[in-house]
Design a protein around this motif. Structure first.
Motif, PDB file in Angstrom:
ATOM      1  N   ILE A  50       0.864  -1.184   0.000  1.00 30.21           N
ATOM      2  CA  ILE A  50       0.000   0.000   0.000  1.00 30.21           C
ATOM      3  C   ILE A  50       0.897   1.229   0.000  1.00 30.21           C
ATOM      4  O   ILE A  50       2.032   1.191   0.489  1.00 30.21           O
ATOM      5  N   ALA A  51       0.373   2.290  -0.560  1.00 29.58           N
ATOM      6  CA  ALA A  51       1.131   3.542  -0.581  1.00 29.58           C
ATOM      7  C   ALA A  51       0.161   4.712  -0.574  1.00 29.58           C
ATOM      8  O   ALA A  51      -0.788   4.751  -1.361  1.00 29.58           O
ATOM      9  N   LEU A  52       0.370   5.608   0.342  1.00 34.62           N
ATOM     10  CA  LEU A  52      -0.393   6.845   0.410  1.00 34.62           C
ATOM     11  C   LEU A  52       0.598   7.998   0.484  1.00 34.62           C
ATOM     12  O   LEU A  52       1.709   7.841   1.000  1.00 34.62           O
ATOM     13  N   ARG A  53       0.181   9.132  -0.011  1.00 41.49           N
ATOM     14  CA  ARG A  53       1.037  10.317   0.123  1.00 41.49           C
ATOM     15  C   ARG A  53       1.200  10.623   1.604  1.00 41.49           C
ATOM     16  O   ARG A  53       0.248  10.529   2.379  1.00 41.49           O
ATOM     17  N   SER A  54       2.408  10.995   1.992  1.00 43.99           N
ATOM     18  CA  SER A  54       2.673  11.190   3.418  1.00 43.99           C
ATOM     19  C   SER A  54       1.998  12.433   3.983  1.00 43.99           C
ATOM     20  O   SER A  54       1.618  12.445   5.146  1.00 43.99           O
ATOM     21  N   ALA A  55       1.804  13.487   3.186  1.00 42.73           N
ATOM     22  CA  ALA A  55       1.222  14.724   3.720  1.00 42.73           C
ATOM     23  C   ALA A  55      -0.194  14.515   4.290  1.00 42.73           C
ATOM     24  O   ALA A  55      -0.460  14.910   5.431  1.00 42.73           O
ATOM     25  N   PRO A  56      -1.122  13.882   3.557  1.00 46.83           N
ATOM     26  CA  PRO A  56      -2.445  13.641   4.145  1.00 46.83           C
ATOM     27  C   PRO A  56      -2.397  12.697   5.348  1.00 46.83           C
ATOM     28  O   PRO A  56      -3.168  12.852   6.294  1.00 46.83           O
ATOM     29  N   VAL A  57      -1.499  11.734   5.310  1.00 49.74           N
ATOM     30  CA  VAL A  57      -1.354  10.822   6.448  1.00 49.74           C
ATOM     31  C   VAL A  57      -0.902  11.606   7.683  1.00 49.74           C
ATOM     32  O   VAL A  57      -1.434  11.419   8.782  1.00 49.74           O
ATOM     33  N   GLU A  58       0.063  12.502   7.503  1.00 44.42           N
ATOM     34  CA  GLU A  58       0.567  13.308   8.626  1.00 44.42           C
ATOM     35  C   GLU A  58      -0.523  14.202   9.210  1.00 44.42           C
ATOM     36  O   GLU A  58      -0.607  14.374  10.422  1.00 44.42           O
ATOM     37  N   VAL A  59      -1.368  14.784   8.352  1.00 47.78           N
ATOM     38  CA  VAL A  59      -2.494  15.598   8.831  1.00 47.78           C
ATOM     39  C   VAL A  59      -3.431  14.715   9.653  1.00 47.78           C
ATOM     40  O   VAL A  59      -3.867  15.085  10.753  1.00 47.78           O
ATOM     41  N   SER A  60      -3.740  13.532   9.139  1.00 46.12           N
ATOM     42  CA  SER A  60      -4.654  12.616   9.827  1.00 46.12           C
ATOM     43  C   SER A  60      -4.098  12.158  11.169  1.00 46.12           C
ATOM     44  O   SER A  60      -4.852  12.008  12.140  1.00 46.12           O
ATOM     45  N   ILE A  61      -2.796  11.966  11.246  1.00 41.76           N
ATOM     46  CA  ILE A  61      -2.177  11.581  12.517  1.00 41.76           C
ATOM     47  C   ILE A  61      -2.368  12.695  13.544  1.00 41.76           C
ATOM     48  O   ILE A  61      -2.757  12.436  14.690  1.00 41.76           O
ATOM     49  N   ALA A  62      -2.102  13.930  13.148  1.00 38.96           N
ATOM     50  CA  ALA A  62      -2.280  15.054  14.070  1.00 38.96           C
ATOM     51  C   ALA A  62      -3.738  15.162  14.514  1.00 38.96           C
ATOM     52  O   ALA A  62      -4.029  15.400  15.695  1.00 38.96           O
ATOM     53  N   LEU A  63      -4.678  14.964  13.581  1.00 34.85           N
ATOM     54  CA  LEU A  63      -6.096  15.013  13.929  1.00 34.85           C
ATOM     55  C   LEU A  63      -6.484  13.873  14.868  1.00 34.85           C
ATOM     56  O   LEU A  63      -7.335  14.040  15.744  1.00 34.85           O
ATOM     57  N   SER A  64      -5.850  12.707  14.716  1.00 33.84           N
ATOM     58  CA  SER A  64      -6.155  11.580  15.608  1.00 33.84           C
ATOM     59  C   SER A  64      -5.739  11.892  17.040  1.00 33.84           C
ATOM     60  O   SER A  64      -6.411  11.489  17.988  1.00 33.84           O
ATOM     61  N   ILE A  65      -4.653  12.614  17.202  1.00 33.29           N
ATOM     62  CA  ILE A  65      -4.210  13.012  18.544  1.00 33.29           C
ATOM     63  C   ILE A  65      -5.223  13.978  19.151  1.00 33.29           C
ATOM     64  O   ILE A  65      -5.593  13.852  20.327  1.00 33.29           O
ATOM     65  N   MET A  66      -5.694  14.929  18.348  1.00 25.98           N
ATOM     66  CA  MET A  66      -6.713  15.870  18.828  1.00 25.98           C
ATOM     67  C   MET A  66      -7.966  15.133  19.276  1.00 25.98           C
ATOM     68  O   MET A  66      -8.543  15.453  20.319  1.00 25.98           O
ATOM     69  N   LEU A  67      -8.387  14.140  18.499  1.00 24.08           N
ATOM     70  CA  LEU A  67      -9.599  13.399  18.836  1.00 24.08           C
ATOM     71  C   LEU A  67      -9.438  12.628  20.148  1.00 24.08           C
ATOM     72  O   LEU A  67     -10.346  12.629  20.984  1.00 24.08           O
ATOM     73  N   VAL A  68      -8.306  12.000  20.346  1.00 26.09           N
ATOM     74  CA  VAL A  68      -8.078  11.263  21.595  1.00 26.09           C
ATOM     75  C   VAL A  68      -8.121  12.228  22.784  1.00 26.09           C
ATOM     76  O   VAL A  68      -8.728  11.917  23.814  1.00 26.09           O
ATOM     77  N   CYS A  69      -7.519  13.397  22.647  1.00 31.94           N
ATOM     78  CA  CYS A  69      -7.555  14.392  23.729  1.00 31.94           C
ATOM     79  C   CYS A  69      -8.992  14.860  23.990  1.00 31.94           C
ATOM     80  O   CYS A  69      -9.420  14.962  25.146  1.00 31.94           O
ATOM     81  N   MET A 165      -3.437  20.602  17.139  1.00 34.53           N
ATOM     82  CA  MET A 165      -4.108  21.531  16.239  1.00 34.53           C
ATOM     83  C   MET A 165      -3.075  22.312  15.423  1.00 34.53           C
ATOM     84  O   MET A 165      -3.217  22.483  14.213  1.00 34.53           O
ATOM     85  N   PHE A 166      -2.025  22.751  16.090  1.00 37.33           N
ATOM     86  CA  PHE A 166      -0.935  23.456  15.416  1.00 37.33           C
ATOM     87  C   PHE A 166      -0.314  22.568  14.340  1.00 37.33           C
ATOM     88  O   PHE A 166      -0.101  22.997  13.204  1.00 37.33           O
ATOM     89  N   TRP A 167      -0.028  21.287  14.689  1.00 34.50           N
ATOM     90  CA  TRP A 167       0.529  20.353  13.715  1.00 34.50           C
ATOM     91  C   TRP A 167      -0.442  20.123  12.557  1.00 34.50           C
ATOM     92  O   TRP A 167      -0.032  20.056  11.404  1.00 34.50           O
ATOM     93  N   SER A 168      -1.734  19.986  12.877  1.00 32.29           N
ATOM     94  CA  SER A 168      -2.732  19.746  11.833  1.00 32.29           C
ATOM     95  C   SER A 168      -2.743  20.880  10.820  1.00 32.29           C
ATOM     96  O   SER A 168      -2.729  20.643   9.607  1.00 32.29           O
ATOM     97  N   ILE A 169      -2.770  22.096  11.309  1.00 31.28           N
ATOM     98  CA  ILE A 169      -2.803  23.259  10.418  1.00 31.28           C
ATOM     99  C   ILE A 169      -1.521  23.330   9.591  1.00 31.28           C
ATOM    100  O   ILE A 169      -1.569  23.490   8.371  1.00 31.28           O
ATOM    101  N   GLY A 170      -0.374  23.183  10.238  1.00 31.46           N
ATOM    102  CA  GLY A 170       0.899  23.240   9.534  1.00 31.46           C
ATOM    103  C   GLY A 170       1.030  22.148   8.484  1.00 31.46           C
ATOM    104  O   GLY A 170       1.492  22.389   7.359  1.00 31.46           O
ATOM    105  N   ARG A 171       0.601  20.953   8.824  1.00 29.93           N
ATOM    106  CA  ARG A 171       0.687  19.832   7.894  1.00 29.93           C
ATOM    107  C   ARG A 171      -0.330  19.971   6.766  1.00 29.93           C
ATOM    108  O   ARG A 171      -0.054  19.594   5.630  1.00 29.93           O
ATOM    109  N   PHE A 172      -1.485  20.527   7.080  1.00 30.04           N
ATOM    110  CA  PHE A 172      -2.497  20.753   6.051  1.00 30.04           C
ATOM    111  C   PHE A 172      -1.998  21.787   5.033  1.00 30.04           C
ATOM    112  O   PHE A 172      -2.192  21.613   3.821  1.00 30.04           O
TER     113      PHE A 172
END
Length: 177
Positions: A50-69, A165-172
């Motif tokens: 499998i292969a996905l572009r890393s930029a959307p994955v990185e945004v999703s990772i940051a959003l997952s941290i926000m959701l857990v918090c 949130m900061f990471w999400s915005i920057g990565r987005f």
């Protein structure tokens, strides 16, 4: 182990899970489910299944941290609080794809790829358990010396959520840059 101890987003995710679950037996199974899931997608990504572009994955990772918090801050018993292993496993699949890009930078030896993947994932699990152990020690020390009974849980969750949130915005923004 080094990846865990120097990866701020990963440390924040592990701390978020810890604050969601608490210091209960269930914490270890939650962390282990996360490791199993990211091991699956890490292997599939590293083997180019499998292969996905890393930029959307990185945004999703940051959003997952926000959701857990966010979920950890809720007073009512949510699905995430009832089934943290399921949430950790689901987000682990996503985080594994993020690990794959870090692992590809390091480089995998073609002749020992399965051993390299196994030892990398074992190192991740050891690193996570080490973080939990150190946090537990700090929690015990804080409990003994905290005469005012000031609870750090919510301020830590808000700080982690703010960083996320900061990471999400920057990565987005990087997606379109």
């Amino acid at each position: 182990i080094e990846h865990i101890l120097t990866g701020w987003d990963h440390l924040c995710f592990v701390l978020g899970l810890l604050l969601l679950v608490g210091f209960k037996k269930r914490l270890i199974s939650t962390i282990t489910f996360f490791t199993i899931a990211h091991s699956i997608t890490l292997a599939l990504s590293a083997l180019d299944v499998i292969a996905l572009r890393s930029a959307p994955v990185e945004v999703s990772i940051a959003l997952s941290i926000m959701l857990v918090c966010y979920e950890a801050l809720k007073d009512k018993n949510t699905l995430t609080q009832r089934w943290p292993e399921f949430v950790a496993f689901s987000f682990g699949l996503l985080h594994g794809m993020g690990f794959a890009s870090a692992l590809k930078e390091i480089g995998l030896p073609a002749e020992n790829i399965f051993t390299a993947l196994l030892t990398f994932n074992a190192g991740v699990e050891i690193g996570q358990l080490f973080v939990i152990f150190v946090t537990w020690i700090l929690f015990i020390m804080w409990s003994r010396f905290n005469r005012n009974q000031f609870n750090l849980r919510n301020p830590i969750l808000y700080a982690i959520g703010g960083f996320s949130m900061f990471w999400s915005i920057g990565r987005f923004i990087k997606i379109f840059a």
